[in-house]
Design an enzyme around this catalytic site. Structure first.
Site, PDB file in Angstrom:
ATOM      1  N   CYS A 102      21.758 -29.097   7.054  1.00 23.35           N
ATOM      2  CA  CYS A 102      21.624 -29.901   5.922  1.00 23.35           C
ATOM      3  C   CYS A 102      22.599 -30.815   6.330  1.00 23.35           C
ATOM      4  O   CYS A 102      23.441 -30.034   7.466  1.00 23.35           O
ATOM      5  CB  CYS A 102      22.538 -28.573   5.219  1.00 23.35           C
ATOM      6  SG  CYS A 102      23.515 -29.713   3.900  1.00 23.35           S
ATOM      7  N   CYS A 113      26.308 -30.663   5.752  1.00 20.18           N
ATOM      8  CA  CYS A 113      26.895 -29.344   5.920  1.00 20.18           C
ATOM      9  C   CYS A 113      27.407 -30.200   7.481  1.00 20.18           C
ATOM     10  O   CYS A 113      28.443 -29.846   8.453  1.00 20.18           O
ATOM     11  CB  CYS A 113      26.097 -28.421   6.316  1.00 20.18           C
ATOM     12  SG  CYS A 113      26.231 -26.898   4.678  1.00 20.18           S
ATOM     13  N   ASP A 146      29.280 -43.641   1.107  1.00 20.01           N
ATOM     14  CA  ASP A 146      28.446 -43.087   1.111  1.00 20.01           C
ATOM     15  C   ASP A 146      27.231 -44.335   2.142  1.00 20.01           C
ATOM     16  O   ASP A 146      28.124 -45.576   2.424  1.00 20.01           O
ATOM     17  CB  ASP A 146      27.921 -43.702  -0.201  1.00 20.01           C
ATOM     18  CG  ASP A 146      26.310 -43.600  -0.465  1.00 20.01           C
ATOM     19  OD1 ASP A 146      25.738 -42.635  -1.187  1.00 20.01           O
ATOM     20  OD2 ASP A 146      25.348 -43.336   0.617  1.00 20.01           O
ATOM     21  N   ASN A 166      22.867 -36.353  -9.234  1.00 16.03           N
ATOM     22  CA  ASN A 166      21.259 -35.502  -9.314  1.00 16.03           C
ATOM     23  C   ASN A 166      20.790 -34.943  -9.014  1.00 16.03           C
ATOM     24  O   ASN A 166      21.577 -34.139  -7.725  1.00 16.03           O
ATOM     25  CB  ASN A 166      21.160 -37.351  -8.319  1.00 16.03           C
ATOM     26  CG  ASN A 166      21.295 -38.059  -8.603  1.00 16.03           C
ATOM     27  OD1 ASN A 166      21.334 -39.048  -9.516  1.00 16.03           O
ATOM     28  ND2 ASN A 166      21.282 -39.043  -7.282  1.00 16.03           N
ATOM     29  N   GLY A 217      16.032 -37.579  -8.385  1.00 16.62           N
ATOM     30  CA  GLY A 217      16.217 -38.201  -7.068  1.00 16.62           C
ATOM     31  C   GLY A 217      17.221 -38.157  -6.051  1.00 16.62           C
ATOM     32  O   GLY A 217      18.164 -38.425  -5.608  1.00 16.62           O
ATOM     33  N   HIS A 268      22.955 -30.939  -1.300  1.00 20.20           N
ATOM     34  CA  HIS A 268      24.761 -29.920  -0.847  1.00 20.20           C
ATOM     35  C   HIS A 268      25.465 -30.750  -1.589  1.00 20.20           C
ATOM     36  O   HIS A 268      25.009 -31.813  -2.042  1.00 20.20           O
ATOM     37  CB  HIS A 268      24.308 -30.637   0.811  1.00 20.20           C
ATOM     38  CG  HIS A 268      25.832 -29.847   0.435  1.00 20.20           C
ATOM     39  ND1 HIS A 268      25.941 -28.572   1.846  1.00 20.20           N
ATOM     40  CD2 HIS A 268      27.592 -30.452   0.091  1.00 20.20           C
ATOM     41  CE1 HIS A 268      27.377 -28.801   2.653  1.00 20.20           C
ATOM     42  NE2 HIS A 268      28.335 -29.843   1.227  1.00 20.20           N
ATOM     43  N   HIS A 297      26.675 -32.868  -4.943  1.00 21.95           N
ATOM     44  CA  HIS A 297      27.442 -34.358  -4.515  1.00 21.95           C
ATOM     45  C   HIS A 297      27.627 -34.748  -5.911  1.00 21.95           C
ATOM     46  O   HIS A 297      27.093 -35.068  -6.315  1.00 21.95           O
ATOM     47  CB  HIS A 297      27.482 -35.032  -2.865  1.00 21.95           C
ATOM     48  CG  HIS A 297      25.784 -35.368  -3.108  1.00 21.95           C
ATOM     49  ND1 HIS A 297      25.117 -34.303  -3.270  1.00 21.95           N
ATOM     50  CD2 HIS A 297      25.127 -36.544  -3.952  1.00 21.95           C
ATOM     51  CE1 HIS A 297      23.589 -35.415  -2.817  1.00 21.95           C
ATOM     52  NE2 HIS A 297      23.943 -36.228  -3.443  1.00 21.95           N
ATOM     53  N   HIS A 348      29.043 -38.940  -6.952  1.00 22.04           N
ATOM     54  CA  HIS A 348      29.241 -40.456  -6.207  1.00 22.04           C
ATOM     55  C   HIS A 348      30.001 -40.305  -7.610  1.00 22.04           C
ATOM     56  O   HIS A 348      30.537 -40.334  -8.406  1.00 22.04           O
ATOM     57  CB  HIS A 348      27.726 -41.132  -6.916  1.00 22.04           C
ATOM     58  CG  HIS A 348      26.833 -40.618  -6.163  1.00 22.04           C
ATOM     59  ND1 HIS A 348      25.733 -41.035  -4.851  1.00 22.04           N
ATOM     60  CD2 HIS A 348      25.484 -39.432  -6.257  1.00 22.04           C
ATOM     61  CE1 HIS A 348      25.345 -40.691  -4.635  1.00 22.04           C
ATOM     62  NE2 HIS A 348      24.362 -39.787  -5.419  1.00 22.04           N
TER      63      HIS A 348
HETATM   64  P1  5GP Z   1      22.009 -38.571  -3.823  1.00 21.71           P
HETATM   65  O1  5GP Z   1      20.130 -39.420  -4.028  1.00 21.71           O
HETATM   66  O2  5GP Z   1      20.890 -37.087  -3.059  1.00 21.71           O
HETATM   67  O3  5GP Z   1      21.860 -37.933  -4.731  1.00 21.71           O
HETATM   68  O4  5GP Z   1      22.734 -38.843  -2.932  1.00 21.71           O
HETATM   69  C1  5GP Z   1      22.650 -38.585  -1.816  1.00 21.71           C
HETATM   70  C2  5GP Z   1      23.561 -40.082  -1.192  1.00 21.71           C
HETATM   71  O5  5GP Z   1      24.282 -39.504   0.483  1.00 21.71           O
HETATM   72  C3  5GP Z   1      22.742 -41.341  -0.924  1.00 21.71           C
HETATM   73  O6  5GP Z   1      23.139 -42.146  -1.971  1.00 21.71           O
HETATM   74  C4  5GP Z   1      22.787 -42.193   0.264  1.00 21.71           C
HETATM   75  O7  5GP Z   1      23.073 -43.371   0.829  1.00 21.71           O
HETATM   76  C5  5GP Z   1      23.693 -40.950   1.021  1.00 21.71           C
HETATM   77  N1  5GP Z   1      23.718 -40.560   2.549  1.00 21.71           N
HETATM   78  C6  5GP Z   1      23.116 -40.072   2.937  1.00 21.71           C
HETATM   79  N2  5GP Z   1      22.805 -40.139   4.545  1.00 21.71           N
HETATM   80  C7  5GP Z   1      24.238 -40.672   4.719  1.00 21.71           C
HETATM   81  C8  5GP Z   1      24.943 -40.072   5.923  1.00 21.71           C
HETATM   82  O8  5GP Z   1      24.597 -39.660   7.447  1.00 21.71           O
HETATM   83  N3  5GP Z   1      26.546 -40.829   5.827  1.00 21.71           N
HETATM   84  C9  5GP Z   1      26.840 -41.674   4.310  1.00 21.71           C
HETATM   85  N4  5GP Z   1      27.718 -41.540   4.219  1.00 21.71           N
HETATM   86  N5  5GP Z   1      25.980 -41.366   3.838  1.00 21.71           N
HETATM   87  C10 5GP Z   1      24.694 -40.819   3.104  1.00 21.71           C
HETATM   88 ZN    ZN Z   2      25.534 -27.794   3.081  1.00 21.17          ZN
END
Ligand code: 5GP
Ligand code: ZN
Length: 115
Positions: free
Chosen positions: A5, A8, A31, A88, A94, A99, A101, A103
């Site tokens: 993950c 993680c 992000d 999300n 999306g 894990h 989170h 935003h």
């Molecule tokens: P999701 O698309 O699952 O709602 O959000 C995941 C977020 O994690 C995305 O906005 C993506 O830009 C961010 N993200 C993915 N990999 C990394 C990383 O390695 N470092 C950081 N700081 N953000 C990440």
């Molecule tokens: Zn995790």
């Protein structure tokens, strides 16, 4: 901790991020792909797959996360202008990291509905 993950691994400090906040339960960081002038992710340290996996045992944790989000909104100057909290859940929404989170988005006018 799940070895596979990404978040993680961020909790374990195996992947560098720009930290916005950290305590015993949560970590917040910028992000990597900023969608607004303020775009911070707030995550629990404990691996939870997503909002859909939350149970009553997580009620205090979720309440705490929202307190942290609101404090970060104040600290980053978007509390007065407005901000959005997004989580999300699942493929159609999306979710790209499994894990939980949240935003925190702010610093510009945010369109509605989201895509
Ligand atoms: P999701 O698309 O699952 O709602 O959000 C995941 C977020 O994690 C995305 O906005 C993506 O830009 C961010 N993200 C993915 N990999 C990394 C990383 O390695 N470092 C950081 N700081 N953000 C990440
Ligand atoms: Zn995790």
């Amino acid at each position: 901790m799940s070895e596979s993950c990404l978040f993680c691994r961020i909790v374990a400090k195996e992947i560098p991020v720009t930290y916005a906040y950290e305590d015993e339960q949560v970590v917040a960081f910028d992000d990597i792909n900023q969608q607004a002038p303020i775009h911070i992710l707030v995550i629990p340290k404990r691996h939870i797959r997503g909002a859909g996996a939350l149970t009553a045992q997580d009620n205090d944790l979720v309440g705490h996360i929202f307190q942290v989000v609101n404090q970060l909104a104040v600290k980053n100057g978007v509390a007065a202008t407005g901000y959005r909290i997004v989580t999300n859940n699942g493929d159609a929404a999306g979710q790209s990291v499994d894990h939980l989170h949240f935003h925190l988005l702010g610093g510009r006018d945010l369109g509605w509905p989201p895509g």
